[in-house]
Motif scaffolding. Structure first.
Motif, short mmCIF file in Angstrom:
data_model
loop_
_atom_site.label_atom_id
_atom_site.label_comp_id
_atom_site.label_asym_id
_atom_site.label_seq_id
_atom_site.Cartn_x
_atom_site.Cartn_y
_atom_site.Cartn_z
N LEU A 378 0.83 -1.19 0.00
CA LEU A 378 0.00 0.00 0.00
C LEU A 378 0.87 1.25 0.00
CD1 LEU A 378 -2.78 -1.00 2.50
CD2 LEU A 378 -2.86 -0.98 0.05
N ARG A 379 1.54 1.47 -1.14
CA ARG A 379 2.35 2.66 -1.22
C ARG A 379 1.44 3.87 -1.36
NH1 ARG A 379 5.70 1.37 -6.40
NH2 ARG A 379 3.77 0.33 -6.93
N LYS A 381 0.58 7.00 -3.10
CA LYS A 381 0.99 7.62 -4.37
C LYS A 381 0.42 9.01 -4.47
CE LYS A 381 3.31 5.56 -7.56
NZ LYS A 381 3.66 4.51 -8.41
N ARG B 130 -9.40 7.02 -0.83
CA ARG B 130 -8.64 6.52 0.30
C ARG B 130 -8.31 7.61 1.31
NH1 ARG B 130 -2.63 4.08 0.23
NH2 ARG B 130 -2.58 3.45 2.42
N ARG B 213 -12.98 -5.16 2.47
CA ARG B 213 -11.60 -4.80 2.76
C ARG B 213 -10.68 -5.43 1.73
NH1 ARG B 213 -11.21 -0.54 5.25
NH2 ARG B 213 -9.28 -1.00 6.32
N ARG B 216 -10.94 -3.55 -1.36
CA ARG B 216 -10.29 -2.25 -1.21
C ARG B 216 -8.78 -2.37 -1.35
NH1 ARG B 216 -7.83 0.13 3.16
NH2 ARG B 216 -7.89 2.39 3.24
N VAL B 217 -8.19 -3.31 -0.65
CA VAL B 217 -6.75 -3.49 -0.71
C VAL B 217 -6.32 -3.85 -2.13
CG1 VAL B 217 -4.91 -5.05 -0.04
CG2 VAL B 217 -6.41 -4.12 1.68
N LEU B 220 -6.53 -0.77 -4.30
CA LEU B 220 -5.45 0.17 -4.02
C LEU B 220 -4.15 -0.31 -4.63
CD1 LEU B 220 -6.10 1.20 -0.32
CD2 LEU B 220 -6.21 2.63 -2.34
N GLU B 221 -3.92 -1.61 -4.51
CA GLU B 221 -2.69 -2.15 -5.08
C GLU B 221 -2.67 -1.99 -6.59
OE1 GLU B 221 -1.96 -6.20 -4.03
OE2 GLU B 221 -0.44 -6.31 -5.61
N GLY B 224 -1.91 1.46 -7.77
CA GLY B 224 -0.53 1.90 -7.60
C GLY B 224 0.42 1.31 -8.62
N GLN B 225 -0.11 0.50 -9.51
CA GLN B 225 0.77 -0.16 -10.48
C GLN B 225 1.17 0.79 -11.61
OE1 GLN B 225 1.88 -3.30 -10.46
NE2 GLN B 225 0.82 -3.97 -8.63
N ASP B 226 2.30 0.45 -12.24
CA ASP B 226 2.81 1.30 -13.32
C ASP B 226 1.88 1.38 -14.51
OD1 ASP B 226 6.34 0.52 -12.90
OD2 ASP B 226 5.05 2.02 -11.98
N ARG B 248 -10.05 -4.42 -13.50
CA ARG B 248 -9.89 -5.78 -14.03
C ARG B 248 -8.81 -6.53 -13.27
NH1 ARG B 248 -9.20 -9.81 -16.26
NH2 ARG B 248 -9.36 -10.47 -18.41
N ASN B 249 -7.72 -5.84 -12.96
CA ASN B 249 -6.65 -6.47 -12.18
C ASN B 249 -7.06 -6.67 -10.74
OD1 ASN B 249 -3.75 -6.67 -13.52
ND2 ASN B 249 -4.90 -5.04 -14.48
N SER C 101 6.25 -3.81 -16.06
CA SER C 101 5.11 -3.42 -15.24
C SER C 101 4.33 -2.26 -15.84
CB SER C 101 5.56 -3.09 -13.82
OG SER C 101 6.58 -2.12 -13.88
N SER C 102 4.86 -1.67 -16.90
CA SER C 102 4.13 -0.56 -17.51
C SER C 102 3.05 -1.04 -18.45
CB SER C 102 5.09 0.36 -18.28
OG SER C 102 6.02 0.92 -17.40
N VAL C 106 -3.23 -8.04 -17.91
CA VAL C 106 -4.40 -8.84 -18.27
C VAL C 106 -4.93 -8.56 -19.67
CG1 VAL C 106 -5.11 -9.02 -15.88
CG2 VAL C 106 -6.06 -7.23 -17.29
#
Lengths: 381, 329, 276
Positions: A378-379, A381, B130, B213, B216-217, B220-221, B224-226, B248-249, C101-102, C106
């Motif tokens: 949980l960074r 951002k 958040r 929860r 939610r987690v 959030l993850e 935060g992905q690229d 989707r992820n 990762s960019s 999926v």
């Protein structure tokens, strides 16, 4: 432009800081500590014997006479907690170990003492005249019947009384001990088994892992209600608490085992594990000193939720009639009894229900706060 | 892929063996004999059944045989899908399960679907804001709900909403009103739904916390992905970035966890069934335990175990299907 | 007429009383078709600058405290969101450091490129053909089949090629490459840089290359901007800078690149005390 000073922050310091940042987690933790203190001091807070009594020119401390020596154990926990607090840096350094050791110690003490039950001593000090007496805040014993049945809450009986005139407030305080004991002991058992099985499965892998995983599945699918029933009917009801703790512990370790196994599978393929092994560390050392502290976060989370869950299970069992029997003051038992009288004695359901709710909620907040503090993903951002 | 599935199914058998063996021996360990208890136990039992009848019952159900022999008998029968007969009323175990299973499935199934339908959007809504009020409010509410024991909630609901002293909106026990058999189909359905509302609420609210929860987690993850940054850099509207790319992820782990909840369809709701007097699987098991009714206990346990293990398998398969990065190991 | 013009840009993080000045008043220009390299170490503010060009920085926590960014006549910092999105991916495209990762795991790579095309070039009929062409341009063999691959099925180098293809799908005027080769190994690095050089020559696309490695700059960029702690400490044409670095930091950075044939025993390390 100034360069920020480099602070030396350990994993646990950072965890603590992130935990503290969550308001609910803070409140939850304070509530948990408060409950613990209340449970520890219960025999001093709710007892029909006086703390100090001065009569005929002599000073006596009746309360200590009325307690079985084993009741003093909760008094031991307070200095133990203080010790942990003052030596927290050392404790945190060996955190993985310490957690297991502390919980195991508590568990052992509790197991031995779970065989005890409150003594029904009708001689009370409320009525005995004395030149000076200092009574506990709630001057009733949890198992003492009074002729004052079904009394609504008043100054005399803060939470009212039940069908046999027992003071509900006293029963609530002592009930806290039971709930907390059951919670801690069952989770200690679950923790030890879970870490032992899950850790070794995740570390050694191979056929051992397959066997352990099947064993975990077997226990998960096993009807725990059956086990409880059998346990209870096999042994006299006086020792019910011990067997409830045991059964809950024996059936709830699977979650911990799965978690530890997953963590160890992940951690043991990381570089630091190879490094430790390459230097010649034996398996036990690698597991206990390297892998376990790294898995500590999720383990703490699971233990916290586990305690909440164990308390819930115990009250559900008592509610259904399988758990603690009267006169032992269990919250679930009081609630179960309240079903019959709910029309006119609302306080019989309200207070224990509220107690269970607040306790579970506090543990859940702590658990959730820990989970958020521990999660590296949980960074912000 | 098929070899993986076959291998997993083959692994089911030793696990099932372990579960059923353990359960059987534990039943035998428990004091009290089904035949004795059948008459009511103790003196009543002695009066309700003659000695010969008791002997006959014992022989009939193999209660006199040593445990391993009796287990082998049972195992041999179960392999041929014969669940045997209940000791308490001589009816086929399969029939007894068959009468109660649909009820439990519809209750637990509704609760399961409902909880996911409510919790996932809640979790996502919390993740999108958040730290702000919406997130905190949702977290707090969901936690309070989680902390309320189901029997407390049930009691409260019955007290206030059902036939108690306050409102009388919903029925408080049973699965159909007394005159149900005389109703036309639609009315009957409506009646049943009314009866199901309270139990389903009690079964749903507690799991809202964990699912939301988790969602939610996970969200959030994902956020935060690229690749979320890439999607924005491409010029996609924020709505698509969140609901097409991130969501989707995020849903992948949530969906797979769904399959793990399936076992609750079999036995999950003992307390609720008890409070609302619903003739479901939980009640069946409870009664069987009290009466030491071996065949029923074994039958229900085996069924629950099979569903649980299949649920695990389904979760793993779903994981492979839904996430392109995973292939069977 | 400059393509891009940055004027006294300031970006800060953290509380206003004690801010972290990620970008502290920088100004530069880029012409169409020009290749400019921004060199600096981690934390110098170069990535923040790159992301700011299309306001990709999340606005809390980042704060645009000063300055102006002008791109092809648009005032980026004041542009409404809708118009900004028309520029992103379309006129200014990005490639990032970690291609693995960019890319969204999926969706297939074909789908992800298709998204870009359908978004900004709705007039294109044969989208699939466009995608194949794009993949081919970046040197991916057998593009017809590759389209349906998922990112994890490709190697790092190929993933970065896909990113480039996706960036170029709408023929942008400016390509911002944020450390495009840092995560790749050395031989692949060269391939990707060669590819970028090729693409630079065949279209009139300007490239803004962000890197910490002066070695990449020499053969590639027309001009160099050296950034240190949020400021541009030196700027000039590549040949000038390399031959005659003025600022001590620039000199130190250049010396950090090990050269063939040098007889040093220890690698040079930057001594911060002598700077700023």
């Amino acid at each position: 432009m100034k360069t920020p000073a480099v602070t030396h922050e350990t994993y646990l310091n950072r965890l603590w800081r992130r935990f503290e940042a969550d308001r609910f987690a803070r409140y939850g933790l304070r509530m948990v500590i408060l409950l613990f203190i209340v449970a520890a001091l219960a025999p001093f807070l709710a007892n029909n014997h006086a703390l100090i009594r001065v009569a005929d020119g002599r000073i006596t401390f009746p309360i200590f006479l009325s307690l079985e020596p084993i009741e003093w154990r909760f008094l031991l926990y307070l200095p133990l907690a203080a010790l942990i607090y003052f030596f927290r840096r050392h404790v945190l350094e060996h955190a993985g170990f310490s957690l297991c050791v502390v919980l195991a110690a508590v568990a052992m003490v509790e197991i031995v003492l779970a065989i005890s039950h409150p003594v029904n001593d009708p001689s009370n000090d409320r009525d005995r005249p004395a030149s000076f007496k200092l009574l506990p805040p709630i001057a009733y014993s949890p198992v003492e019947s009074t002729p004052d049945q079904f009394a609504p809450p008043s100054w005399k009986h803060l939470c009212g009384t039940d069908s046999t005139g027992r003071d509900i407030a006293a029963r609530m305080l002592h009930g806290a001990r039971i709930s907390l004991s059951i919670g801690f002991v069952s989770q200690s058992i679950a923790l030890l088994i879970g870490i032992a099985l899950g850790g070794t499965a995740g570390y050694y892998r191979g056929w051992f892992d397959i066997a352990v995983s099947r064993f975990i599945e077997i226990i998960e699918c096993f009807p725990s209600l059956l086990l409880i029933l059998v346990a209870i009917s096999l042994f006299e009801s006086q020792n019910t608490m011990f067997y409830i703790m045991l059964v809950i512990g024996l059936t709830s370790w699977t979650g911990m085992a799965r978690l530890v196994r997953g963590e160890f599978l992940r951690l043991s393929s990381q570089q630091f594990t190879y490094a430790a092994q390459a230097v010649g560390a034996g398996d036990a050392r690698v597991i206990l000193r390297h892998l376990l502290p790294n898995a500590l976060g999720p383990i703490l989370v699971t233990v916290t939720f586990g305690i909440a869950s164990a308390i819930l299970i115990e009250s559900s069992l008592s509610f259904l009639g399988f758990g603690m029997q009267a006169p032992t003051p269990s919250w679930g038992d009081i609630l179960s009894e309240s079903r019959r009288y709910i029309d006119f004695a609302w306080w019989l359901a309200f207070f224990p229900g509220l107690a269970i709710l607040v306790t579970i909620m506090s543990y859940n907040f702590v658990g959730e706060g820990l989970r958020d503090a521990v999660d590296p993903r949980l960074r912000i951002k | 892929m098929t070899t993986y599935i076959i291998r997993r199914i083959l692994l089911l058998f030793p696990t099932l063996l372990g579960i059923t063996l353990l359960t059987f021996f534990l039943i035998r360990l428990a004091p009290g004999n089904a035949a004795l208890l059948k008459g009511g136990g103790g003196e009543n039992g002695a009066r309700a059944m003659t000695a010969e009848q008791r002997e006959a019952t014992i022989k009939l159900y193999g209660l006199d045989k040593p445990a391993y022999v009796a287990y082998a008998d049972w195992a041999w029968r179960i392999v041929r899908l014969d669940l045997g007969e209940s000791i308490t009323d001589h009816r086929s175990v399969a029939a007894k399960i068959g009468e109660r299973l649909p009820l439990t499935i519809s209750l637990a199934g509704s609760a399961l679907i409902l909880s996911y339908l409510i919790a996932i959007p809640l979790g996502i809504a919390a993740a999108l804001k958040r730290g702000q009020f919406r997130d905190r409010a949702i977290s707090f509410t969901v936690f309070v709900l989680y902390s309320i024991p189901s029997f407390v909630a049930a009691l409260l609901l019955i007290l206030f909403v059902a036939g108690g002293d306050y409102l009388d909106l919903l029925p408080m026990y049973g699965i159909n009103s007394i005159d149900a058999s005389e109703m036309g189909t639609f009315r009957w359905l409506g009646d049943r739904v009314l009866h199901m509302i309270l139990p389903v609420i009690c079964l749903t609210y507690a799991s809202l916390a964990s699912i939301s929860r988790y969602a939610r987690v996970s969200m959030l993850e994902a956020l935060g992905q690229d690749f979320v940054r890439t999607a924005r850099a491409k010029g996609l509207p924020e709505r698509l970035v969140i609901f097409r790319h991130a969501l989707r992820n995020a849903l992948i782990p949530v969906i797979t966890v769904f399959a793990l909840e399936l076992p609750v369809l079999i036995g999950g709701a003992v307390i609720i069934e008890s409070i609302f007097t619903l003739p479901g699987m939980g009640q069946l098991m409870l009664q069987a335990l009290e009466a030491r009714d071996e065949p029923v206990i074994m039958g229900v346990t085996t069924l629950a175990a099979v569903v649980t293990l299949l649920g695990y398998l389904l979760a793993d398969i779903l994981y492979v299907v839904v996430d392109p990065r995973i292939s069977y190991e | 007429m400059s393509l891009l013009r940055v004027d006294n840009l300031g970006i800060q993080f953290g509380p206003p009383e004690d801010p972290v000045k990620a970008v502290d008043g920088i100004s530069f220009e880029m012409m169409a078709g020009e290749t400019v390299a921004v060199v600096g170490e981690s934390g110098s503010g170069k990535s923040v600058t790159a992301l700011a060009l299309t306001r990709l920085l999340a606005s809390p926590p980042a704060r645009y405290v000063s300055g102006k960014i002008e791109f092809a006549g648009h005032d980026i910092l004041r542009l409404p969101e809708h118009d900004l999105r028309g520029i992103r991916g379309n006129q200014i495209a990005y490639i990032f450091q970690e291609p693995g990762s960019s890319l969204n795991p999926v969706f297939t790579i074909g789908y992800q490129i298709r998204e870009a095309i359908e978004l900004h070039r709705p007039e294109v009929r044969d989208v699939r053909g466009e995608i194949v062409r794009a993949l081919d341009t970046v040197g991916i063999r057998d593009p017809e089949r590759r389209l349906d691959d998922y990112p994890h099925q490709l190697s790092g180098g190929m993933q970065q090629r896909v990113m480039i293809a996706m960036a170029l799908a709408c023929h942008p005027k400016l390509l911002v490459a944020d450390e495009p080769t840092t995560a790749l190994d050395v031989t692949i690095q060269k391939q990707i840089m060669d590819l970028l050089k090729e693409l630079k020559q065949s279209s009139n696309m300007a490239i803004l290359l962000i890197t910490h490695n002066f070695g990449l700059v020499a053969d590639f960029a027309d001009r160099v901007l050296v950034m240190f702690r949020g400021r541009i400490v030196e700027a000039g044409s590549t040949s000038e800078i390399l031959r005659n670095p003025q600022h001590p930091y620039t000199r130190a950075l250049i010396e950090c690149v090990p050269k063939l044939g040098q007889k040093q025993h220890r690698l040079k390390v930057i001594d911060y005390a002598g700077i700023d």
